[in-house]
Scaffold this motif. Structure first.
Motif, PDB file in Angstrom:
ATOM      1  N   TRP A   1      20.547  19.854  12.237  1.00  0.00           N
ATOM      2  CA  TRP A   1      21.529  20.932  12.073  1.00  0.00           C
ATOM      3  C   TRP A   1      21.195  22.076  13.018  1.00  0.00           C
ATOM      4  N   ASP A   2      19.922  22.405  13.096  1.00  0.00           N
ATOM      5  CA  ASP A   2      19.444  23.472  13.971  1.00  0.00           C
ATOM      6  C   ASP A   2      19.767  23.147  15.438  1.00  0.00           C
ATOM      7  N   ILE A   3      19.483  21.895  15.850  1.00  0.00           N
ATOM      8  CA  ILE A   3      19.816  21.494  17.222  1.00  0.00           C
ATOM      9  C   ILE A   3      21.327  21.575  17.429  1.00  0.00           C
ATOM     10  N   ASN A   4      22.085  21.161  16.425  1.00  0.00           N
ATOM     11  CA  ASN A   4      23.538  21.126  16.562  1.00  0.00           C
ATOM     12  C   ASN A   4      24.146  22.510  16.718  1.00  0.00           C
TER      13      ASN A   4
ATOM     14  N   ILE B   1      25.246  12.671   8.631  1.00  0.00           N
ATOM     15  CA  ILE B   1      24.341  12.282   7.544  1.00  0.00           C
ATOM     16  C   ILE B   1      24.965  11.157   6.721  1.00  0.00           C
ATOM     17  N   VAL B   2      26.254  11.361   6.372  1.00  0.00           N
ATOM     18  CA  VAL B   2      26.928  10.362   5.539  1.00  0.00           C
ATOM     19  C   VAL B   2      26.943   8.994   6.225  1.00  0.00           C
TER      20      VAL B   2
ATOM     21  N   ILE C   1      29.717  16.321  17.822  1.00  0.00           N
ATOM     22  CA  ILE C   1      28.432  16.616  17.178  1.00  0.00           C
ATOM     23  C   ILE C   1      28.047  15.475  16.238  1.00  0.00           C
ATOM     24  N   GLY C   2      29.041  15.036  15.452  1.00  0.00           N
ATOM     25  CA  GLY C   2      28.770  13.971  14.491  1.00  0.00           C
ATOM     26  C   GLY C   2      28.333  12.693  15.180  1.00  0.00           C
TER      27      GLY C   2
ATOM     28  N   MET D   1      31.563  23.540  13.244  1.00  0.00           N
ATOM     29  CA  MET D   1      31.386  22.314  14.021  1.00  0.00           C
ATOM     30  C   MET D   1      30.002  21.743  13.778  1.00  0.00           C
ATOM     31  N   ALA D   2      28.999  22.619  13.841  1.00  0.00           N
ATOM     32  CA  ALA D   2      27.623  22.148  13.672  1.00  0.00           C
ATOM     33  C   ALA D   2      27.401  21.624  12.259  1.00  0.00           C
ATOM     34  N   THR D   3      27.848  22.372  11.247  1.00  0.00           N
ATOM     35  CA  THR D   3      27.539  22.011   9.863  1.00  0.00           C
ATOM     36  C   THR D   3      28.321  20.781   9.422  1.00  0.00           C
ATOM     37  N   LEU D   4      29.647  20.807   9.652  1.00  0.00           N
ATOM     38  CA  LEU D   4      30.444  19.662   9.228  1.00  0.00           C
ATOM     39  C   LEU D   4      30.104  18.421  10.051  1.00  0.00           C
ATOM     40  N   GLY D   5      29.832  18.625  11.347  1.00  0.00           N
ATOM     41  CA  GLY D   5      29.431  17.496  12.190  1.00  0.00           C
ATOM     42  C   GLY D   5      28.133  16.880  11.681  1.00  0.00           C
TER      43      GLY D   5
END
Lengths: 263, 265, 271
Positions: free
Chosen positions: C211-214, C94-95, C153-154, C85-89
């Motif tokens: 990412w860290d916060i997410n 970013i995109v 998240i995103g 969730m965090a990484t993909l979000g």
């Protein structure tokens, strides 16, 4: 060759930076543009490639009217004018080679430039100019790893790789020490002679201008007040351009410095 | 120049080719596997589309009236919670901040203060709120305790870093005059960090209001509780009203705290 | 520094009388605000519960220890979901945030009067709503699960990244941009060759930071049904399985510490 006709620039603030300036620079001539800060030197050369939009007048490069050009036309005519900056204006985080290749951006499509897939002919040109300015050992170094003089050489290479007909040079030596300044000026004058380029060189240092350029134009408050060979630059003329001051040391120093550098 | 063609391509970011391809491969593999593990229920989403439309129309026509009283109480709770928590948090943060600065206290105190800060910072506000709701019951008091605890972690750490960065010359000058620990603190340390402390406190007040909307979702009072109720009753126009109010207040807080922070400099 | 002359002696005081009064007034006002807000806040508080808290704490604490270590086997999957969730979000944010930032920055926006305010509005709306509130909304819209959490998240991160990136774009130096334009490059080429290289360090830094916060945010999104380890926390709390709660909290703590370490290292490397 470059022809400027009745060029006027009034900024949005109402300041009149250039007033009815006309001059022409034939191919192969290096013209020095002198004048006090705020005289419009920088505005003048930026009006030539329309980094600053002129308010009135014409700029002709060969047969092309720069001022009348549309967006695509402007891009095409800008390719024919190389520009060299005071603070080098390199993109610090790109390599020397990438900075030089950015001079070819007007010739290649977006995606080609995005993936750094320049035609081999452009790569060859880039290596040739890097060789000419003496930076063959630094091709893949990042621009911010170089010294001031080296950075300005990259700036010159970027302008030359465009294979321009005209060089616009804005205070090329203002951030450099006296010795490097002379080397850079000599390089600029030499490449102009080799390639038969016209050049407008904004320059603060009157002595340096006298030493290297073939013709000097003096600008004061947006108007041309002197146009002639370097030898004709007398104390009276300097007073006319800059205001009253004791000019004897400035003019006389020329020959001494030339000897010092030659030695 | 030699006759041979000299090619050029930009130097790659990772010099070692094996490592480079391993990294690229790893990233691609991760994206494929992780996407594969996300279950997307399209029929459920299709059902949700209708709700999404109602929520959107709620945004165009938010209903501030039918739950007006709940919303008003929620705002009051959130604001009072944020203000009291910030004030208490500041008062407690100052000793902790001093205690966590390596250059002014002995090691045991430093370690103690740093570990309190570390715990406060790693636990998410919502987790703390759940635990505190279990301890002191539902309502604003649990929210207040949560925010105060989070404030301590935030302010103390930044304050401690500030103190560690201060100019050491005045400290030494004062010690040289024979001043005691307290005198050094009051005359040399605090004056140097006070302006930034004011700025950080305003910033934290701003954060605390935002967070007060969140802790309510797990039962710690405030506007978040109102939002949760509205959503669970499918009253999307009231929910939209709450969201609009949150956005407006957050924006207002940010604006005001920005002005105060500029003044304090 | 006011020096008051009384007779022959000069008395030094830290502040003038007026400044002294203003200062005392400010302190007094602060105390008043505190007392007032405190009373407003605690009017519904049931104090017997609060006084009972230490007993409660002792009781719960007793049941939290020792952690139920065997429960860890049921946590791997939720942990994996949390990371995803965090990484993909973050990747999604970013995109979307990158073009948004170019539209919002004063020096790259196609239109200061129209496009820029619109982009800023998107950024503000995204930033003002906390990830958990986004999750709460999305769970009702797309159903509970990882997908809702990922979107939450995103959506929250777009505003954060957009703001920091557009501020970085506004701070770039103009000279290289002029130089690239002077070569006859197109607008897009100026962005890629002149603007982008100048913002890459800031871009990489804020992305990793977010990412860290997410990761932290993703650990709690499950509490409102959006998947990840928070869901286990929720179910363990509602069944009063306190020894599982302890283990979950330890796992969350460990994850957060590791992600913070990774993010700090990466940011150090790119700066």
């Amino acid at each position: 060759m470059l022809r400027i006709e009745n060029l006027t620039k009034r900024y949005a603030t109402g300041d009149l930076a250039l007033e009815d300036v006309s001059l022409s620079v034939p191919s192969g001539q290096v013209m020095g543009l002198i004048g006090p800060s705020g005289a419009g030197k920088s505005t003048l050369i930026r009006c030539v490639n329309r980094l600053v939009e002129p308010s009135a007048g014409r700029v002709m490069l060969g047969d092309t009217d720069v001022v009348a050009a549309d967006r695509a036309g402007l891009s095409r005519v800008r390719r024919r004018m190389g520009m060299i900056f005071q603070e080098y204006a390199l993109v610090d985080r790109l390599t020397v080679m990438e900075n030089v290749l950015s001079g070819r951006l007007g010739y290649v499509g977006f995606w080609r430039s995005f993936f750094r897939r320049f035609p081999q002919a452009d790569i060859d040109r880039a290596f040739a100019v890097l060789d000419r300015v003496g930076l063959m050992d630094h091709v893949d170094k990042r621009a911010d790893a170089l010294s001031g003089g080296q950075r300005q050489r990259v700036g010159i290479a970027r302008a030359l790789v465009q294979e321009p007909e005209l060089l616009l040079v804005d205070e090329p030596t203002a951030s450099l020490d006296p010795k490097t300044s002379r080397q850079i000026m000599r390089l600029i004058v030499e490449v102009c002679a080799e390639r038969g380029l016209a050049a407008i060189v904004n320059i603060h240092d009157v002595a340096l201008a006298q030493q290297f350029v073939q013709r000097i134009v003096g600008l004061r408050k947006g108007q041309i007040v002197f146009d002639g060979p370097p030898d004709a630059l007398s104390a009276d003329v300097l007073t006319e351009i800059y205001g009253a001051e004791d000019w004897s040391a400035t003019i006389r120093k020329v020959d001494e410095e030339e000897e010092a550098v030659a030695a | 120049m030699t006759a041979a063609v000299r090619r050029w391509s930009p130097p790659p970011m990772i010099a070692n080719p094996a490592l480079r391809w391993a990294v690229y491969g790893g990233v691609v593999l991760y994206v494929v596997v992780s996407f594969g593990s996300v279950e997307v229920n399209w029929t459920r989403i299709a059902q949700g589309a209708e709700r999404a439309l109602r929520l959107l129309s709620g945004f165009l026509k938010p209903d501030f009236v039918s739950r007006g009283e709940d919303i008003w109480i929620g705002i009051q709770e959130s604001l009072t919670m944020a203000i009291t928590a910030t004030m208490v948090g500041i008062v407690i943060s100052i000793p902790f901040g001093i205690g966590a600065a390596r250059n002014v206290v002995p090691m045991p105190i430093y370690i103690f203060c740093r570990s309190v800060i570390a715990v406060s910072r790693s636990l998410h506000e919502v987790v703390v709120a759940i635990l505190l709701v279990a301890l002191v019951g539902f309502g604003t008091f649990a929210g207040f305790l949560t925010l105060a605890f989070a404030t301590i972690g935030f302010l103390s750490k930044l304050l401690a870093e500030d103190i560690e960065d201060i100019d050491h010359a005045p400290l030494e000058a004062l010690r040289a005059t024979g001043a005691g620990w307290w005198q050094v603190l009051v005359y040399a340390v605090l004056p140097q960090v006070a302006p930034r402390l004011i700025g950080l406190s305003m910033y934290r007040l701003d954060i605390n209001f935002r967070e007060s909307a969140v802790v309510g979702i797990v039962g710690a009072g405030g506007i978040g509780a109102t939002l949760n109720t509205a959503l669970s009753r499918y009253e999307y126009d009231s929910a939209a009203a709450v969201l609009v109010i949150i956005i407006v207040i957050v924006f207002g807080c940010e604006y005001v705290s920005g002005i105060i922070r500029q003044r304090a400099r | 520094m006011p020096v008051i002359t009384s007779g022959a002696t000069k008395i030094w005081r830290r502040r003038t009388t007026k400044a002294e009064w203003a200062r005392s007034g400010a302190w007094f006002a602060a105390v008043l605000v505190f007392v007032f807000t405190w009373q407003a806040m605690t009017q519904d508080t049931i104090w017997s519960f609060v006084w009972d808290a230490p007993t409660q704490a002792a009781d719960i604490g007793g049941r939290m220890l020792p952690p139920k270590w065997s429960y860890i086997h049921e946590l791997w999957r939720p942990l994996w979901d949390t990371l995803n969730m965090a990484t993909l979000g973050t990747a999604m944010a970013i995109v979307l945030a990158l073009p948004l930032a170019f539209l919002a920055a004063r020096n790259t926006t196609p239109s200061v009067a129209f496009v820029r305010p619109l982009a800023l509005l998107v950024i503000v709306a995204s930033r003002s709503v906390n990830a958990i509130i986004w999750a709460l909304l999305l769970v009702t819209l797309v159903g509970p699960g990882v997908f809702a959490g990922l979107l939450a998240i995103g959506l929250r991160s777009i505003g954060f990244l957009g703001k920091l990136i557009y501020e970085a774009i506004e701070e770039i130096s103009d000279e290289p941009i002029e130089a690239i334009r002077a070569t006859g490059a197109s607008r897009m080429q100026v962005l890629v060759w002149g603007v982008w290289p100048q913002i890459t360090p800031a871009f990489a830094g804020v992305s990793v930071f977010r990412w860290d916060i997410n990761i932290r945010e993703a650990t709690v999104l499950g509490l409102v049904g959006a998947g990840g380890i928070g869901m286990n926390l929720e179910s363990s709390m509602s069944t009063l399985a306190w020894n599982q709660v302890t283990l979950i909290l330890l796992v969350i703590l460990g994850t957060v510490v590791v992600s913070e370490y990774v993010s700090a290292r990466v940011r150090q490397a790119v700066s």
